[in-house]
Design an enzyme around this catalytic site. Sequence first.
Site, PDB file in Angstrom:
ATOM      1  N   SER A   1     -31.250  -3.891  -2.131  1.00 43.82           N
ATOM      2  CA  SER A   1     -32.665  -3.723  -2.479  1.00 43.82           C
ATOM      3  C   SER A   1     -33.536  -4.781  -1.805  1.00 43.82           C
ATOM      4  O   SER A   1     -33.104  -5.918  -1.603  1.00 43.82           O
ATOM      5  CB  SER A   1     -32.822  -3.841  -3.997  1.00 43.82           C
TER       6      SER A   1
ATOM      7  N   TYR B   1     -39.163  -1.501   0.125  1.00 44.26           N
ATOM      8  CA  TYR B   1     -40.444  -1.237  -0.518  1.00 44.26           C
ATOM      9  C   TYR B   1     -41.511  -1.571   0.518  1.00 44.26           C
ATOM     10  O   TYR B   1     -41.498  -2.665   1.086  1.00 44.26           O
ATOM     11  CB  TYR B   1     -40.650  -2.136  -1.748  1.00 44.26           C
TER      12      TYR B   1
ATOM     13  N   THR C   1     -38.174   3.587  -0.464  1.00 46.41           N
ATOM     14  CA  THR C   1     -38.382   4.075  -1.831  1.00 46.41           C
ATOM     15  C   THR C   1     -39.832   4.510  -1.991  1.00 46.41           C
ATOM     16  O   THR C   1     -40.753   3.723  -1.765  1.00 46.41           O
ATOM     17  CB  THR C   1     -37.998   2.983  -2.844  1.00 46.41           C
TER      18      THR C   1
ATOM     19  N   LYS D   1     -36.203   7.814  -0.593  1.00 42.38           N
ATOM     20  CA  LYS D   1     -35.585   7.762  -1.922  1.00 42.38           C
ATOM     21  C   LYS D   1     -36.659   7.919  -2.996  1.00 42.38           C
ATOM     22  O   LYS D   1     -37.640   7.169  -3.010  1.00 42.38           O
ATOM     23  CB  LYS D   1     -34.868   6.407  -2.090  1.00 42.38           C
TER      24      LYS D   1
ATOM     25  N   HIS E   1     -35.839   7.275 -10.001  1.00 43.19           N
ATOM     26  CA  HIS E   1     -35.694   5.840 -10.193  1.00 43.19           C
ATOM     27  C   HIS E   1     -34.912   5.535 -11.486  1.00 43.19           C
ATOM     28  O   HIS E   1     -35.184   4.553 -12.171  1.00 43.19           O
ATOM     29  CB  HIS E   1     -37.073   5.165 -10.225  1.00 43.19           C
TER      30      HIS E   1
HETATM   31  C1  FNR Z   1     -33.149   0.255  -9.990  1.00 42.69           C
HETATM   32  N1  FNR Z   1     -33.577   1.123  -8.984  1.00 42.69           N
HETATM   33  C2  FNR Z   1     -34.144   0.615  -7.833  1.00 42.69           C
HETATM   34  N2  FNR Z   1     -34.448   1.442  -6.784  1.00 42.69           N
HETATM   35  C3  FNR Z   1     -34.952   0.956  -5.635  1.00 42.69           C
HETATM   36  O1  FNR Z   1     -35.200   1.728  -4.719  1.00 42.69           O
HETATM   37  N3  FNR Z   1     -35.171  -0.381  -5.508  1.00 42.69           N
HETATM   38  C4  FNR Z   1     -34.910  -1.275  -6.502  1.00 42.69           C
HETATM   39  O2  FNR Z   1     -35.097  -2.465  -6.342  1.00 42.69           O
HETATM   40  C5  FNR Z   1     -34.393  -0.765  -7.719  1.00 42.69           C
HETATM   41  N4  FNR Z   1     -34.114  -1.606  -8.757  1.00 42.69           N
HETATM   42  C6  FNR Z   1     -33.437  -1.127  -9.878  1.00 42.69           C
HETATM   43  C7  FNR Z   1     -32.994  -2.010 -10.851  1.00 42.69           C
HETATM   44  C8  FNR Z   1     -32.241  -1.537 -11.923  1.00 42.69           C
HETATM   45  C9  FNR Z   1     -31.754  -2.498 -12.967  1.00 42.69           C
HETATM   46  C10 FNR Z   1     -31.955  -0.157 -12.047  1.00 42.69           C
HETATM   47  C11 FNR Z   1     -31.125   0.380 -13.189  1.00 42.69           C
HETATM   48  C12 FNR Z   1     -32.409   0.715 -11.091  1.00 42.69           C
HETATM   49  C13 FNR Z   1     -33.251   2.560  -9.064  1.00 42.69           C
HETATM   50  C14 FNR Z   1     -31.848   2.824  -8.531  1.00 42.69           C
HETATM   51  O3  FNR Z   1     -31.790   2.653  -7.138  1.00 42.69           O
HETATM   52  C15 FNR Z   1     -31.378   4.257  -8.850  1.00 42.69           C
HETATM   53  O4  FNR Z   1     -32.352   5.164  -8.411  1.00 42.69           O
HETATM   54  C16 FNR Z   1     -31.108   4.453 -10.341  1.00 42.69           C
HETATM   55  O5  FNR Z   1     -30.476   3.333 -10.877  1.00 42.69           O
HETATM   56  C17 FNR Z   1     -30.230   5.676 -10.557  1.00 42.69           C
HETATM   57  O6  FNR Z   1     -30.009   5.911 -11.921  1.00 42.69           O
HETATM   58  P1  FNR Z   1     -28.729   5.363 -12.735  1.00 42.69           P
HETATM   59  O7  FNR Z   1     -27.514   5.563 -11.868  1.00 42.69           O
HETATM   60  O8  FNR Z   1     -28.986   3.916 -13.020  1.00 42.69           O
HETATM   61  O9  FNR Z   1     -28.748   6.180 -13.956  1.00 42.69           O
END
Ligand code: FNR
Length: 387
Positions: free
Chosen positions: A107, A130, A156, A252, A276
């Site tokens: 990330s 981002y 994203t 994404k 997300h």
């Molecule tokens: C995320 N997600 C996320 N996505 C992204 O593009 N950049 C990011 O920095 C983050 N940070 C983030 C932190 C935490 C703690 C979570 C749980 C999620 C979203 C992540 O990439 C993904 O889309 C989801 O986590 C998918 O769902 P599940 O597998 O957690 O249910």
Amino acid sequence: MAAITNVEDLRTLARRKIPKALFDYVDRGSYDELTYGTNRSDLKAIRFRQRVLIDADNRSLSTTMLGETVSMPVAIAPTGLTGLLHGNGEMVAARAAEKAGIRFTLSTMSICSIEDVRSATTQPFWFQLYVFRDRGFSEEVIARAHRAGCTALFVTVDLPLRGQRHADIKNGLQVPPRLTMRNAFDIATKPGWAMSVLMGKRKSFGNIDAYLKRKGGVWAAGRWANDNFDASMSWRDVEWVRKLWPGKLVLKGILDPADAQMAADLGADAIVVSNHGGRQLDGAPSTIVALPKIAEAAGHRLEVLFDGGVRSGQDVLKALALGARGCMIGRAYLYGLAAMGEAGVAKALSMIGDELRVSMSLTGVQNIGEVTRDILFDRDADRRSNI
Ligand code: FNR
């Protein structure tokens, strides 16, 4: 604790191992958590057709994602603050992914930097971007990801501004974590976590710190990032990134067939059907409900990846049956990391792989390429014929 046999066990252990503010950051969703809840409940509601007496001796989980050979159709999703769940968390998780033969996605909001993860691994990893208001940051970070050998850039697109997670506000989540009167007891009872994070290389956003330092700035990275999420982001920015990035480009956060088509028009190589993890638009559909129409609309033009609510191999198989090329997992690996470090991520991945292998056998498929919607039990069809 008794034997760990599924991802939920890792979640239970994680809750005991890390401070509440961090556990809630991982575990919770935005607003009323409706979308967060349906990501799971809609996946759970899908049923398989049980098939028997099909020789299942030579099953293979191996496939490709974004053209790269992987041991199973699973990749680690980009997640922020991961290095605060366990010291050097992103390096640790990237190593576990590499050993398991799958891809890790870093990330923008990671604690370890791109270069840290590069130094901890030998295989390529993927980078998530981002697009901030300060486009200079995007340009620089894209160049750094390229130099580090990243093969795919995940832009994203579902976070032009941040959805609110009530728990984070109530818990006073901070980066870097600070000892306060309120959390002192919580932290004192998690000495393993405190040691691991204390010994970790960094406590703040590694990618952003490096940029601000080079610009001669003294801002706190967290505040800078907060001020820099760009609500004006548009398809034009995607075109701009497409020109800058020579590797695979992935959007994404696509949840609508029209946006999937647009992504293909602009030359994206893949999309991730994602909300997300239920952390942004509350009230949006679950990803598994959105997936089939998106796959139908754009699956022939670009690769369709999937995330949201995946906690088991059965969940992966359901997503593949409904049109995904592969799945990304967020919380499933984070619970493992928070519970047991690298061994916990490895455990999450091996359990998901085992579950996938068994479920493939019992639905009568030998390899990933054979998975189609045909392995799902069509309850609506049965209802229509009044069974
Ligand atoms: C995320 N997600 C996320 N996505 C992204 O593009 N950049 C990011 O920095 C983050 N940070 C983030 C932190 C935490 C703690 C979570 C749980 C999620 C979203 C992540 O990439 C993904 O889309 C989801 O986590 C998918 O769902 P599940 O597998 O957690 O249910």
